[in-house]
Design a protein around this motif. Structure first.
Motif, PDB file in Angstrom:
ATOM      1  N   ALA A   1      28.682  35.695  38.723  1.00 28.68           N
ATOM      2  CA  ALA A   1      28.991  36.730  37.382  1.00 28.68           C
ATOM      3  C   ALA A   1      27.182  37.040  36.786  1.00 28.68           C
ATOM      4  N   LEU A   2      26.622  36.599  36.715  1.00 25.31           N
ATOM      5  CA  LEU A   2      25.374  36.179  36.121  1.00 25.31           C
ATOM      6  C   LEU A   2      24.978  37.280  37.352  1.00 25.31           C
ATOM      7  N   ARG A   3      24.379  36.391  38.968  1.00 21.63           N
ATOM      8  CA  ARG A   3      23.774  37.028  39.853  1.00 21.63           C
ATOM      9  C   ARG A   3      24.300  38.890  39.687  1.00 21.63           C
ATOM     10  N   ARG A   4      25.191  38.992  39.438  1.00 19.90           N
ATOM     11  CA  ARG A   4      25.854  41.076  39.101  1.00 19.90           C
ATOM     12  C   ARG A   4      25.089  41.091  38.381  1.00 19.90           C
ATOM     13  N   LEU A   5      25.067  40.476  36.707  1.00 19.32           N
ATOM     14  CA  LEU A   5      24.776  40.940  36.032  1.00 19.32           C
ATOM     15  C   LEU A   5      23.336  41.646  36.189  1.00 19.32           C
ATOM     16  N   LYS A   6      22.580  40.724  37.220  1.00 14.60           N
ATOM     17  CA  LYS A   6      20.843  40.575  37.366  1.00 14.60           C
ATOM     18  C   LYS A   6      20.993  41.799  37.810  1.00 14.60           C
ATOM     19  N   ARG A   7      21.502  41.933  39.148  1.00 13.29           N
ATOM     20  CA  ARG A   7      22.059  42.981  40.094  1.00 13.29           C
ATOM     21  C   ARG A   7      21.553  44.322  38.510  1.00 13.29           C
ATOM     22  N   LYS A   8      21.961  44.181  37.958  1.00 11.18           N
ATOM     23  CA  LYS A   8      22.865  45.644  37.233  1.00 11.18           C
ATOM     24  C   LYS A   8      21.914  45.602  36.333  1.00 11.18           C
ATOM     25  N   LEU A   9      21.407  44.783  35.877  1.00 10.88           N
ATOM     26  CA  LEU A   9      19.911  45.552  35.348  1.00 10.88           C
ATOM     27  C   LEU A   9      19.350  45.638  35.675  1.00 10.88           C
TER      28      LEU A   9
ATOM     29  N   LYS B   1      32.532  41.357  33.384  1.00  6.46           N
ATOM     30  CA  LYS B   1      33.644  40.381  32.849  1.00  6.46           C
ATOM     31  C   LYS B   1      33.274  40.330  34.546  1.00  6.46           C
ATOM     32  N   VAL B   2      33.658  38.340  33.943  1.00  5.35           N
ATOM     33  CA  VAL B   2      33.786  37.778  34.700  1.00  5.35           C
ATOM     34  C   VAL B   2      35.025  37.774  35.459  1.00  5.35           C
ATOM     35  N   LYS B   3      35.796  38.159  36.876  1.00  8.09           N
ATOM     36  CA  LYS B   3      37.015  37.699  36.990  1.00  8.09           C
ATOM     37  C   LYS B   3      37.566  36.850  37.845  1.00  8.09           C
ATOM     38  N   LYS B   4      38.867  36.951  37.636  1.00  7.75           N
ATOM     39  CA  LYS B   4      39.534  35.587  37.786  1.00  7.75           C
ATOM     40  C   LYS B   4      39.331  34.980  38.758  1.00  7.75           C
ATOM     41  N   GLY B   5      38.846  33.899  38.309  1.00  3.23           N
ATOM     42  CA  GLY B   5      38.898  32.739  39.863  1.00  3.23           C
ATOM     43  C   GLY B   5      36.661  33.256  40.433  1.00  3.23           C
ATOM     44  N   GLU B   6      36.516  33.889  39.392  1.00 10.76           N
ATOM     45  CA  GLU B   6      35.057  34.035  39.791  1.00 10.76           C
ATOM     46  C   GLU B   6      33.670  33.266  38.879  1.00 10.76           C
ATOM     47  N   SER B   7      32.790  31.951  39.466  1.00 10.74           N
ATOM     48  CA  SER B   7      32.672  31.509  39.403  1.00 10.74           C
ATOM     49  C   SER B   7      31.144  31.892  38.784  1.00 10.74           C
ATOM     50  N   ILE B   8      30.824  31.585  36.891  1.00 10.69           N
ATOM     51  CA  ILE B   8      29.311  32.489  36.922  1.00 10.69           C
ATOM     52  C   ILE B   8      28.532  32.668  36.839  1.00 10.69           C
ATOM     53  N   ASP B   9      28.048  31.372  38.430  1.00 13.80           N
ATOM     54  CA  ASP B   9      26.977  32.004  38.794  1.00 13.80           C
ATOM     55  C   ASP B   9      26.886  33.193  39.742  1.00 13.80           C
TER      56      ASP B   9
END
Length: 61
Positions: free
Chosen positions: A15-23, A5-13
Protein backbone atom coordinates in the motif's frame (compact mmCIF):
# COMPACT_ATOMS: atom_id res chain seq x y z
CA UNK A 1 -5.18 15.15 -0.29
CA UNK A 2 -4.01 11.90 -1.78
CA UNK A 3 -5.11 8.73 -0.09
CA UNK A 4 -4.77 5.03 -0.69
CA UNK A 5 -7.06 2.53 0.94
CA UNK A 6 -5.48 -0.71 2.07
CA UNK A 7 -7.24 -3.57 0.37
CA UNK A 8 -8.25 -6.66 2.27
CA UNK A 9 -5.27 -8.99 2.60
CA UNK A 10 -2.84 -6.38 1.21
CA UNK A 11 0.40 -5.72 3.07
CA UNK A 12 1.21 -2.26 4.34
CA UNK A 13 4.41 -2.23 2.27
CA UNK A 14 2.47 -2.75 -0.93
CA UNK A 15 0.00 0.00 0.00
CA UNK A 16 2.90 2.37 0.77
CA UNK A 17 4.42 1.58 -2.61
CA UNK A 18 1.10 2.43 -4.29
CA UNK A 19 0.90 5.69 -2.32
CA UNK A 20 4.44 6.69 -3.27
CA UNK A 21 3.76 5.93 -6.93
CA UNK A 22 0.55 7.97 -6.83
CA UNK A 23 2.30 10.92 -5.16
CA UNK A 24 5.08 10.74 -7.72
CA UNK A 25 2.63 10.81 -10.64
CA UNK A 26 0.76 13.78 -9.18
CA UNK A 27 3.96 15.62 -8.31
CA UNK A 28 2.77 16.30 -4.77
CA UNK A 29 6.04 15.53 -2.99
CA UNK A 30 8.12 17.41 -5.53
CA UNK A 31 5.93 20.49 -5.22
CA UNK A 32 6.08 20.34 -1.42
CA UNK A 33 9.87 20.20 -1.52
CA UNK A 34 9.98 23.17 -3.89
CA UNK A 35 7.64 25.22 -1.71
CA UNK A 36 9.57 24.42 1.46
CA UNK A 37 11.70 27.53 0.97
CA UNK A 38 11.16 30.70 -1.03
CA UNK A 39 12.46 30.58 -4.57
CA UNK A 40 13.34 33.84 -6.26
CA UNK A 41 11.53 34.46 -9.56
CA UNK A 42 14.78 34.50 -11.56
CA UNK A 43 15.79 31.14 -10.07
CA UNK A 44 12.33 29.73 -10.79
CA UNK A 45 12.59 30.75 -14.46
CA UNK A 46 16.08 29.25 -14.67
CA UNK A 47 14.90 25.96 -13.12
CA UNK A 48 11.87 25.74 -15.41
CA UNK A 49 14.00 26.43 -18.49
CA UNK A 50 16.43 23.71 -17.43
CA UNK A 51 13.56 21.25 -16.89
CA UNK A 52 12.15 22.10 -20.32
CA UNK A 53 15.55 21.49 -21.95
CA UNK A 54 15.92 18.14 -20.20
CA UNK A 55 12.40 17.14 -21.20
CA UNK A 56 13.09 18.10 -24.82
CA UNK A 57 16.38 16.19 -24.95
CA UNK A 58 14.90 13.10 -23.34
CA UNK A 59 12.04 13.07 -25.85
CA UNK A 60 14.52 13.14 -28.75
CA UNK A 61 16.24 9.90 -27.71
Amino acid sequence: MTEVKVKKGESIDKALRRLKRKLDREGTLREARLRKAFEKPCNRRRRKAKEARLKLYSSLY
